[in-house]
Each structure stands twice: as C-alpha cells, then as structure tokens.
Design a protein around this motif. Structure first.
Motif, short mmCIF file in Angstrom:
data_model
loop_
_atom_site.label_atom_id
_atom_site.label_comp_id
_atom_site.label_asym_id
_atom_site.label_seq_id
_atom_site.Cartn_x
_atom_site.Cartn_y
_atom_site.Cartn_z
N ARG A 28 0.83 -1.18 0.00
CA ARG A 28 0.00 0.00 0.00
C ARG A 28 0.88 1.24 0.00
O ARG A 28 0.62 2.21 -0.70
N ARG A 29 1.99 1.16 0.80
CA ARG A 29 2.85 2.35 0.91
C ARG A 29 3.45 2.75 -0.43
O ARG A 29 3.45 3.91 -0.82
N SER A 30 3.93 1.75 -1.16
CA SER A 30 4.58 2.12 -2.43
C SER A 30 3.53 2.59 -3.43
O SER A 30 3.79 3.47 -4.25
N PHE A 31 2.33 2.04 -3.33
CA PHE A 31 1.26 2.51 -4.20
C PHE A 31 0.97 3.99 -3.92
O PHE A 31 0.90 4.83 -4.81
N GLY A 36 1.44 9.69 -5.12
CA GLY A 36 1.98 10.99 -4.72
C GLY A 36 2.84 11.61 -5.81
O GLY A 36 2.72 12.80 -6.12
N LEU A 37 3.70 10.79 -6.42
CA LEU A 37 4.54 11.29 -7.51
C LEU A 37 3.68 11.76 -8.67
O LEU A 37 3.93 12.82 -9.25
N ALA A 38 2.65 10.98 -8.98
CA ALA A 38 1.79 11.34 -10.10
C ALA A 38 1.09 12.67 -9.83
O ALA A 38 0.99 13.53 -10.72
#
Ligand code: FES
Lengths: 216, 503
Positions: A28-31, A36-38
């Motif tokens: 979930r965190r990396s998603f 966030g980057l997007a």
C-alpha cells in the motif's frame, strides 16, 4: 563530553535500505508513493502553464505593438533634406528612461513626398549616420553604406534601410512604429512587384524606386 | 584535550565531512599531473569565485533600472569609496576568466583529456565555456551604456535572422518590442540568477567528476586509451607512481591562483573599470559601438563576410561548432592521447589561435569601418597640394568635402575601408577614375548623383596628381594616340607630385 553518534557503516546502511525497499515493493505504501509522484507531476504541469505563459508574455502581445506616431508638422521638413528626428516609443514605461526615445530619418525627396528610415542598419542594427555632403548613410559597425534613398550602396548589409509606413493627417507626418526593425518583422525582404529586375540589383536593393514601406 | 579540538570533534560528529573531504583531497594522482600545465582548471574555478564575490558586492549598489543603471555606475565609479576598483575587478576578472577557461579547454584538448572515461567531464566543460561567454555578454549589457544598447541591437538583429520564429525570439530576448527597461531586467535575471546558478551547479559536477575519475595523466606517445583496460592502467599509475593530490600537486594550483588574482587586481588598479561609455540613449547616433574583448573576433568575422553569407554563417556555424565540440569525445573517445601523435589536433588549435589573434587584432583598428570624422578632422597633407593648379586644388576640396576621406586615406590618415589613394594615379587612368567615381563598384558607392560635372572634373584632376615622382601616372595609350592625331606620344611620363623637379 564524550558523545556517541556512531554512523552506520555504508554497507550496513545499503543492505538495510535494500531490504526495506524490497519489503515495500508491492504494498500500500509504495502505491501511495506512486500516486503521490503522479499528483506532483500533474501539479507541476499545471503550474508550468502560467509560468510559460508569463515568460512568453512579450511575444504573445505581438500584434498590439504597432501604432501611428505623430512626428509633428510636415511643413518643417524641407524638400531635398534628410533630417534626424526622434519620438517617444508608444509602448513605454516611465522607468525605460532614455531608451524609449527612438530616432528616425525623415527624407523629403520632393515637396509632400516623405520617406522615413529607421536608424538601425539592415545588417545588424547599429545606428547609421547621415552625411548630407556625400548623400550617404554610413554605418559605424561593419562599414555598411546606403544611398540617400535608403538602398544599399556597399558593405555587409544585404538590403536597403528599413522604412516606416507613413501618412499625412491634418498636415502632420505620421509613421507606424513601435518595435525595433529586424529582418524578421514586416521589414523583411519581400519580392518586388516588377519581376524584370536583374538578380544583382534585387539583392542590393529590394524594391528600388518604389515607395513600398518595409517596416511593420 | 584543548578547547578547539573539542569544538572540532563536536562539529565533526554532527557534520561528518572529514571523511569525504579527506578522500577528495588526499586521493592519489599520477605524479605527472603535478605540472604547471594542470593549473588552468583550478584557476577558472578561483576566478569564478572572484566573480561571484565581486558581483555580489556590486549588487549591493546596482539597480537594474533602465533609467537609473547608468547613473548608478557613475556613482560607483566616482562616489562609492573603491566602487571603481570593484567594478574594475569584476570587469577584468571576466576577461581573465574567459581567457583562462579557453586556455584550460585547449590544454585538456591537446592532452586528450576528453577521451574515455572523461567524456561527460568534457561535455559539461563545453557548457561551462558557453555559460562563461553568456556571462560575459550579459555582463556587458548590465553596464547599461551605448555599447550595451547597440550590443543588444546586434544580438536582436542576429536573432531576427532566424527563419519563421525570429520575430518571436527577438521579443522574447528584449522582453518587448524595443530595447528598454524590460530588456535590462531580463538580462539582470540572466546574469545574476540563471546563468551563475547553472554555472555553479555544473562546475560542481565537473569538479566532482575530476575527483571521481581522477585527473588525466600526462599523455605518453604510444600509450593508447582502451575502454577495457584504461581504468586499471590509470589506477596503477596513480597508486604505484602517484602522490596525494594535496599537497603534491595542489601547491602549483595555489601559486597560480594567487598569481592570477594578483594579475586581475593589478590590471584593475592600472586600467580601471570598463566605461560606462555614453548614456544608453538611442537618439545619440554619433556613437561607435564596440563589443567587449571576448567578442571582438566575431565583430571582424561579421564585417568581412560577403552579404549573402551573413545569415547562413550566423545561424548555421554556431550550432555546428557546438555539435563538433559535444561530439568530439564520442568520435575520438579512445586511442592516442599524446599531441606528438595527433598532428590534426595540434594544427587545429594553432590555426584557431592564429585566426582568433588576427581577428581580434583587426577589431582593435576596424579597417572596415569608415572613419566618420576623417573628412573634417584629417586635412590633406600639404605635400599633396604644392605646385598644383587651382583646378586640382579645387578637386582636393571636393575630395575632402564629399567625405571621400572617410574611406580613403592619403598620407597615412583617413579611413581604411577603401584603398589608400597616395598613388592611385599609377593604378587608374583618368577615364577609369571618372568611371570609378561616378559609378562606384567593388564596394564603393556611386557618386554620380552627388557630384556635379565640374566637381567630378576637379576631383579627378586632383586624383590624377597622386603618384610618386619617379613613377608616371597611368595613361591610356590609345587616347594619347587619338589626341595627337596618330603616331605614338613623345613621352608617356606626365608631371606629377613634385613636378617642378622633372621640368
Ligand atoms: S550593423 Fe551596419 S554594417 Fe553591420
């Protein structure tokens, strides 16, 4: 005062980081991080629009830069003379100081026939000087020389002097001005109406003998 | 433990900078690099720091306002204590920086330093050179005087030659339709934020790579660069026949840095600040704009190009030069580094140096420009007027009055745009003189519409006396024959300068 702030050795640190990354690869965190980057990318693009528009501001106003400028009573220009005049550029701020005073040459070939030349050399924009005795404009930069009618006489320029469009209103001489003449505004060389000119002459003076204005 | 040792430890435990700094400073370099040839890179960096410091100090006073900038420079020159000296340091620092950066570039080129694995170091170096030149140009603009104004006009005219988008580029550069306040603030932002920011970041990367990849070893003929083996060979060289960079090689850098800073200061103190020349008022057209030293050679090139070559040269050559510089490490990334085995490289550098020097030298005398006041300021030497008929003297008057002197010299004074006329009568017959004066040609304007027939006659009579005593004026044999009604003339020698002696 014996402080202990031991840094982890680089290798340990790297291994640790790698393990953590591995654990989080599909989670979930990396998603959330990717989202966030997007979001940041989207906001970045959104912010770039006004920034680019701001930078391009002077370019986008382009068409508004020309207007008719009054050079004063046309009667003060004597036939047969070429006179240096100056006018305040129509698009100017107070803090532009002297830079907004623009010079031009008014040539009165015959009573009522006015040609207004920009002082900027058609080569690279230096101020040409008028010599009434030899009836020549000479450029101090690279030695460009023009005849009294503005056509090229010698040197590196590949065309004659730039001319402003003129008109007479209520006895006043008006020119359409507002931007520095360069080869890429309407001052650029345009094909002459007569097709019969030899190529050499065409190269030397774009439209000799015509009153066609070349500044816009 | 002493107090400073304790303070140092306290700081170091938190900053932890000692390790990386020691690594960078003490890393072994090949012994051969401890040479005076290797000091120009560090000197460029030192000059960059000097420029940043003096630039910030000038910014304490300067204001990028078109209506005030020129006056503020006067205040800096004359009222702010030592303001003139800081302006001079910044101006001379700029000249030195351009020079040292170019020398550094020539040196690393000749030493093959751009080859594997230092390709990117070279590429960033190319951008550093361009940025340095950009700083020099924008800096000249901030010295907002006549030269700056007309320099901008030249820049805008060059951009105006770009097809299709030239007009937009001009307005983007000027910040509007003409050179004015918006132009100055733009160039201020470029000179003070954008270019130096980029310059500092790229310099950081450049130095970082020098530390990481090692300083280029002294090239030996026959020691070829191969991608497979170079790193290993270099490490062997650095470790077996090496020494720590500090102080082994760095002391020369330190000496040279001090010398160059001193040289800048001495030049600044002796020659003083650059300008400002006249106010940036375009209506003062009696001006002779000159670019700053780094750009003088371009000035010459633009003067000598034939008209139809101007636009292609201005638009095509710079991108090609940059592409060649950037492509160099990819084309010649391996192989021989030594200049003994790279004659093309050596001759290229020598050729460019000679071209640069002669172009720059020409630009200091500008023989292509008419001397605007020669017609009123340089009288004809009396030797050319003695023993002349009234008509010939009248011709000398015409010669002076019609500004012929602006382009033609007589007796060593006058313009150099056209040929000197001291002995023109030996080259052209009377008929040829008339034709040349009336119709022009060969870069000379036609005077047919400016000269009355009597003026032309007088002028040509005068020109016809311009030949040395021992050499007759050129004459047209067939004309003499026709005038004498057949038969060859008795003598072709006509009296000339000092004719009293021959008669
Ligand atoms: S700017 Fe006039 S000749 Fe170059």
């Amino acid at each position: 005062m014996d402080e202990k702030l031991p840094p982890p050795s680089p290798q340990e640190q790297e291994q640790e980081q790698e393990q953590l990354l591995e654990r989080d690869r599909i989670s979930r965190r990396s998603f959330l991080m990717n989202v966030g980057l997007a979001i940041n990318a989207a906001v970045g693009v959104l912010l770039a629009v006004p920034v680019v528009a701001y930078i391009l501001g002077p370019v986008m106003r382009r068409r508004e830069y020309l207007t008719w400028v009054d050079l004063g009573d046309a009667a003060k220009f004597n036939p047969g003379e070429t006179k240096l005049v100056s006018f305040r550029n129509p698009f100017t701020n107070e803090w532009d100081g002297e830079t907004a005073n623009i010079p031009a040459y008014v040539r009165t070939a015959a009573p009522g026939r006015y040609t207004v030349f920009a002082v900027n050399c058609a080569h690279l924009g230096c101020p040409v000087r008028w010599f009434s005795e030899s009836q020549l404009f000479m450029c101090p930069c690279h030695g460009g020389v023009y005849y009294a009618d503005g056509s090229r006489a010698s040197g590196p320029p590949e065309r004659g002097l730039f001319e402003y469009p003129t008109k007479i209103e209520n006895g006043h001489l008006l020119i359409e001005a507002g931007q520095m003449p360069t080869l890429s505004n309407r001052a650029a060389v345009r094909p002459c109406r007569e097709q019969s000119q030899p190529t050499l002459v065409k190269r030397i003076a774009p439209c000799p003998g015509t009153d066609e204005p070349t500044i816009g | 433990m002493s107090w400073y040792r304790r303070t140092y430890d306290w700081l170091e435990r938190r900053l932890q900078l000692e390790g990386p700094i020691k690594d960078a400073v003490l890393h072994p370099v090949p012994k051969s690099t401890a040479s005076w040839w290797y000091v120009f890179g560090s000197a460029s960096a030192v000059l960059l720091v000097l420029q940043v410091v003096t630039g910030i100090l000038l910014a304490l006073v300067y204001s990028p306002s078109a209506s005030h900038a020129w006056n503020i420079l006067q205040v800096l020159n004359h009222q702010v204590p030592l303001g003139w000296f800081l302006r001079a340091m910044h101006g001379w620092g700029s000249n030195f920086m351009v020079a040292v950066v170019v020398i550094h570039m020539a040196q690393v080129f000749l030493f093959g330093a751009y080859k594997f694995p230092r390709e990117l170091t070279w590429i960033i170096g190319v951008f550093l050179l361009l940025l340095t030149l950009g700083m020099a140009f924008t800096g000249q603009v901030l010295r907002f005087d006549q030269d700056a104004y007309w320099g901008l006009a030249i820049g805008a005219s060059i951009l105006g030659r770009v097809p299709w988008i030239g007009g937009q580029l001009v307005q983007l550069m000027l910040g509007g339709p003409i050179i004015n306040g918006a132009t100055l603030t733009r160039f201020f932002a470029l000179h003070v934020f954008i270019l130096p920011g980029t310059l500092l970041v790229l310099t950081g990367l450049h130095v970082w790579m020098v530390v990481k990849l090692g300083i280029n070893e002294w090239p030996m003929p026959g020691r070829l660069v191969r991608r497979e083996t170079y790193i290993q060979e270099y490490n062997e060289l650095a470790h077996k026949d090496g020494l720590p960079f500090f102080p082994g090689a760095a002391w020369k850098d330190a000496y040279f840095a001090a010398a160059i800073l001193l040289a800048v200061a001495i030049c600044a103190a002796i020659f003083g600040p650059y300008g400002p020349t006249g106010t940036p008022d375009p209506t003062i057209i009696n001006t002779v704009p000159r670019p700053d030293p780094p750009f003088l050679w371009i000035y010459t090139v633009l003067s000598y190009l034939p008209p139809e070559m101007e636009t292609p040269f201005l638009l095509i050559v710079p991108p090609i030069v940059i592409a060649v510089l950037l492509g160099l490490p990819f084309v010649a990334g391996v192989g021989e580094k030594s200049w003994w085995r790279r004659p093309v490289a050596v001759f290229t550098v020598m050729f460019l140096a000679v071209c640069w020097a002669s172009f720059t030298h020409l630009a200091t005398s500008t023989p292509w420009s008419p001397k605007m006041n020669a017609w009123s300021g340089s009288p004809i030497p009396t030797a050319f007027l003695e023993h002349r008929t009234p008509l010939e003297r009248q011709g000398a008057n015409v010669f002076q009055e019609k500004q012929c002197r602006n382009c033609h010299s007589i007796g060593g004074s006058g313009g150099e745009r056209g040929p000197a006329l001291d002995d023109v009568a030996t080259r052209l017959t009377e008929d040829q003189l008339i034709r040349q004066v009336l119709l022009g040609g060969g870069n000379m304007p036609a005077y047919g519409s400016t000269l009355s027939p009597p003026e032309t006659t007088a002028l040509v009579r005068f020109l016809n006396t311009l030949h040395p005593n021992y050499q007759p004026a050129a004459s047209d044999a067939s004309r003499a024959v026709a005038e004498q009604g057949g038969g060859p003339p008795a003598s072709t020698v006509e009296p000339g300068n000092g004719q009293h002696k021959t008669q």
